[in-house]
Design a protein around this motif. Sequence first.
Motif, mmCIF file in Angstrom:
data_model
loop_
_atom_site.group_PDB
_atom_site.id
_atom_site.type_symbol
_atom_site.label_atom_id
_atom_site.label_comp_id
_atom_site.label_asym_id
_atom_site.label_seq_id
_atom_site.Cartn_x
_atom_site.Cartn_y
_atom_site.Cartn_z
ATOM 1 N N GLN A 41 0.831 -1.202 0.000
ATOM 2 C CA GLN A 41 0.000 0.000 0.000
ATOM 3 C C GLN A 41 0.865 1.251 0.000
ATOM 4 O O GLN A 41 0.493 2.277 -0.550
ATOM 5 N N ALA A 42 2.050 1.194 0.620
ATOM 6 C CA ALA A 42 2.924 2.365 0.661
ATOM 7 C C ALA A 42 3.500 2.687 -0.714
ATOM 8 O O ALA A 42 3.734 3.842 -1.048
ATOM 9 N N GLU A 43 3.753 1.636 -1.529
ATOM 10 C CA GLU A 43 4.342 1.853 -2.849
ATOM 11 C C GLU A 43 3.342 2.412 -3.849
ATOM 12 O O GLU A 43 3.708 3.106 -4.777
ATOM 13 N N ALA A 44 2.097 2.052 -3.696
ATOM 14 C CA ALA A 44 1.085 2.462 -4.671
ATOM 15 C C ALA A 44 0.844 3.962 -4.586
ATOM 16 O O ALA A 44 0.628 4.506 -3.526
ATOM 17 N N GLN A 45 0.926 4.608 -5.731
ATOM 18 C CA GLN A 45 0.673 6.037 -5.805
ATOM 19 C C GLN A 45 -0.696 6.231 -6.433
ATOM 20 O O GLN A 45 -1.188 5.389 -7.158
ATOM 21 N N THR A 46 -1.285 7.365 -6.150
ATOM 22 C CA THR A 46 -2.597 7.649 -6.711
ATOM 23 C C THR A 46 -2.431 8.424 -8.004
ATOM 24 O O THR A 46 -1.868 9.511 -8.004
ATOM 25 N N PRO A 47 -2.906 7.864 -9.113
ATOM 26 C CA PRO A 47 -2.812 8.606 -10.377
ATOM 27 C C PRO A 47 -3.744 9.812 -10.386
ATOM 28 O O PRO A 47 -4.752 9.840 -9.694
ATOM 29 N N THR A 48 -3.393 10.782 -11.187
ATOM 30 C CA THR A 48 -4.220 11.970 -11.355
ATOM 31 C C THR A 48 -5.512 11.586 -12.065
ATOM 32 O O THR A 48 -5.528 10.702 -12.910
ATOM 33 N N THR A 49 -6.588 12.273 -11.745
ATOM 34 C CA THR A 49 -7.853 12.006 -12.425
ATOM 35 C C THR A 49 -7.751 12.450 -13.887
ATOM 36 O O THR A 49 -6.973 13.356 -14.214
ATOM 37 N N PRO A 50 -8.520 11.853 -14.783
ATOM 38 C CA PRO A 50 -8.470 12.281 -16.192
ATOM 39 C C PRO A 50 -8.829 13.756 -16.348
ATOM 40 O O PRO A 50 -8.227 14.465 -17.158
ATOM 41 N N GLU A 51 -9.779 14.219 -15.570
ATOM 42 C CA GLU A 51 -10.174 15.630 -15.666
ATOM 43 C C GLU A 51 -9.018 16.556 -15.297
ATOM 44 O O GLU A 51 -8.760 17.557 -15.968
ATOM 45 N N ALA A 52 -8.284 16.228 -14.249
ATOM 46 C CA ALA A 52 -7.147 17.062 -13.854
ATOM 47 C C ALA A 52 -5.996 16.931 -14.851
ATOM 48 O O ALA A 52 -5.292 17.903 -15.130
#
Length: 91
Positions: A41-52
């Motif tokens: 869980q620490a390695e996983a990054q949150t991708p930017t939303t398509p709208e952003a």
Amino acid sequence: MSPDTMPTRPASPNLLRRRALLLATSLFLFVGVSQFAGVSQAEAQTPTTPEAFFGHPVGADYHLTTYEQAMEWFDHLAENSGGRMRVLEMG
């Protein structure tokens, strides 16, 4: 005798042991597979939303996404998916 008044007998000890063993095995496999998935869980990054990422909602009127922008989005997803996604060039 109606089904409501029929006596029920308790489950046999063998059946209870089998169910407990099945539950323990399922839990062990679930935990084992999730540990070896390769992503914590620490390695996983949150991708930017398509709208952003694109600067407008996907499918908005008068806004089209180019091929290059779409490929940049896929590369962004691959980089920020924590190893869950790869972009492969085929052909």
